[in-house]
Design a protein around this motif. Structure first.
Motif, PDB file in Angstrom:
ATOM      1  N   THR A  81      32.447  38.329  36.419  1.00 52.31           N
ATOM      2  CA  THR A  81      32.251  39.518  37.253  1.00 52.31           C
ATOM      3  C   THR A  81      30.838  39.507  37.838  1.00 52.31           C
ATOM      4  O   THR A  81      29.953  38.821  37.350  1.00 52.31           O
ATOM      5  CB  THR A  81      32.457  40.807  36.445  1.00 52.31           C
ATOM      6  N   ARG A  93      29.972  35.608  45.984  1.00 53.07           N
ATOM      7  CA  ARG A  93      31.016  36.606  45.774  1.00 53.07           C
ATOM      8  C   ARG A  93      32.373  36.022  46.143  1.00 53.07           C
ATOM      9  O   ARG A  93      32.494  35.271  47.108  1.00 53.07           O
ATOM     10  CB  ARG A  93      30.737  37.840  46.625  1.00 53.07           C
ATOM     11  N   VAL A 131      36.971  36.882  45.680  1.00 49.94           N
ATOM     12  CA  VAL A 131      37.956  37.959  45.824  1.00 49.94           C
ATOM     13  C   VAL A 131      37.943  38.847  44.586  1.00 49.94           C
ATOM     14  O   VAL A 131      37.586  38.409  43.494  1.00 49.94           O
ATOM     15  CB  VAL A 131      39.359  37.391  46.062  1.00 49.94           C
ATOM     16  N   PRO A 132      38.337  40.105  44.722  1.00 50.53           N
ATOM     17  CA  PRO A 132      38.396  40.993  43.552  1.00 50.53           C
ATOM     18  C   PRO A 132      39.448  40.521  42.542  1.00 50.53           C
ATOM     19  O   PRO A 132      40.438  39.890  42.915  1.00 50.53           O
ATOM     20  CB  PRO A 132      38.791  42.346  44.136  1.00 50.53           C
ATOM     21  N   ARG A 133      39.211  40.850  41.282  1.00 49.52           N
ATOM     22  CA  ARG A 133      40.154  40.475  40.228  1.00 49.52           C
ATOM     23  C   ARG A 133      41.453  41.246  40.420  1.00 49.52           C
ATOM     24  O   ARG A 133      41.452  42.416  40.793  1.00 49.52           O
ATOM     25  CB  ARG A 133      39.530  40.786  38.860  1.00 49.52           C
ATOM     26  N   ARG A 134      42.554  40.589  40.124  1.00 48.74           N
ATOM     27  CA  ARG A 134      43.856  41.163  40.427  1.00 48.74           C
ATOM     28  C   ARG A 134      44.177  42.379  39.571  1.00 48.74           C
ATOM     29  O   ARG A 134      44.736  43.357  40.045  1.00 48.74           O
ATOM     30  CB  ARG A 134      44.923  40.098  40.252  1.00 48.74           C
ATOM     31  N   ASP A 136      42.236  44.717  37.805  1.00 42.98           N
ATOM     32  CA  ASP A 136      41.490  45.972  37.919  1.00 42.98           C
ATOM     33  C   ASP A 136      40.583  46.015  39.143  1.00 42.98           C
ATOM     34  O   ASP A 136      39.783  46.937  39.278  1.00 42.98           O
ATOM     35  CB  ASP A 136      40.658  46.200  36.657  1.00 42.98           C
ATOM     36  N   ALA A 137      40.684  45.048  40.026  1.00 41.22           N
ATOM     37  CA  ALA A 137      39.911  44.995  41.271  1.00 41.22           C
ATOM     38  C   ALA A 137      38.408  44.959  41.018  1.00 41.22           C
ATOM     39  O   ALA A 137      37.626  45.445  41.824  1.00 41.22           O
ATOM     40  CB  ALA A 137      40.268  46.145  42.209  1.00 41.22           C
ATOM     41  N   ALA A 138      37.987  44.343  39.893  1.00 41.18           N
ATOM     42  CA  ALA A 138      36.565  44.192  39.636  1.00 41.18           C
ATOM     43  C   ALA A 138      35.990  43.139  40.588  1.00 41.18           C
ATOM     44  O   ALA A 138      36.664  42.162  40.932  1.00 41.18           O
ATOM     45  CB  ALA A 138      36.330  43.759  38.192  1.00 41.18           C
ATOM     46  N   GLU A 139      34.745  43.333  40.997  1.00 38.33           N
ATOM     47  CA  GLU A 139      34.095  42.385  41.890  1.00 38.33           C
ATOM     48  C   GLU A 139      33.811  41.101  41.129  1.00 38.33           C
ATOM     49  O   GLU A 139      33.100  41.113  40.135  1.00 38.33           O
ATOM     50  CB  GLU A 139      32.795  42.960  42.438  1.00 38.33           C
TER      51      GLU A 139
END
Length: 116
Positions: free
Chosen positions: A37, A99, A101-104, A106-109
């Motif tokens: 993250t 950076r 893509v966001p994690r699938r 929980d959409a964490a950066e």
């Protein structure tokens, strides 16, 4: 108030946070690149740069400090052997955070941190 507190808390108690940063730093030095993250990447950046600076010092005291932090003894020896040819003329900036893509779940950066 948390004014002037510069430690990344990472929502963990101090012992878990230190163990996490040690593990991430060890794996970053071992593999050269890890995906984590954004907050963890920013926290591990300072630790990894500190370990490389210790390796550039090359003294016995610096080696002992690195051995006390990094989990793998052979990795520390390899780091101290190769760091001068790789980072000898640099004064810092040994890592790069990219950076992704966001994690699938929980959409964490998410970010990739790598040694340059």
């Amino acid at each position: 108030m948390r004014h002037r507190c510069r430690v990344h808390q990472l929502s963990k108690p101090a012992d878990q946070r230190k163990a996490l940063l040690r593990a991430l730093t060890t794996e970053l030095i071992r593999h050269g690149r890890i995906t984590t993250t954004k907050a963890r990447a920013r926290a591990v950046r300072s630790e990894a740069e500190h370990m490389i600076t210790l390796a550039k010092e090359g003294t016995l005291a610096a080696r002992r400090r690195a051995l006390g932090y990094i989990y793998d003894k052979q990795l520390v020896h390899a780091l101290f052997e190769t760091v001068n040819e790789r980072y000898g003329n640099r004064n810092g900036g040994y890592t790069r955070i990219i950076r992704t893509v966001p994690r699938r779940g929980d959409a964490a950066e998410m970010s990739i941190i790598e040694l340059t």
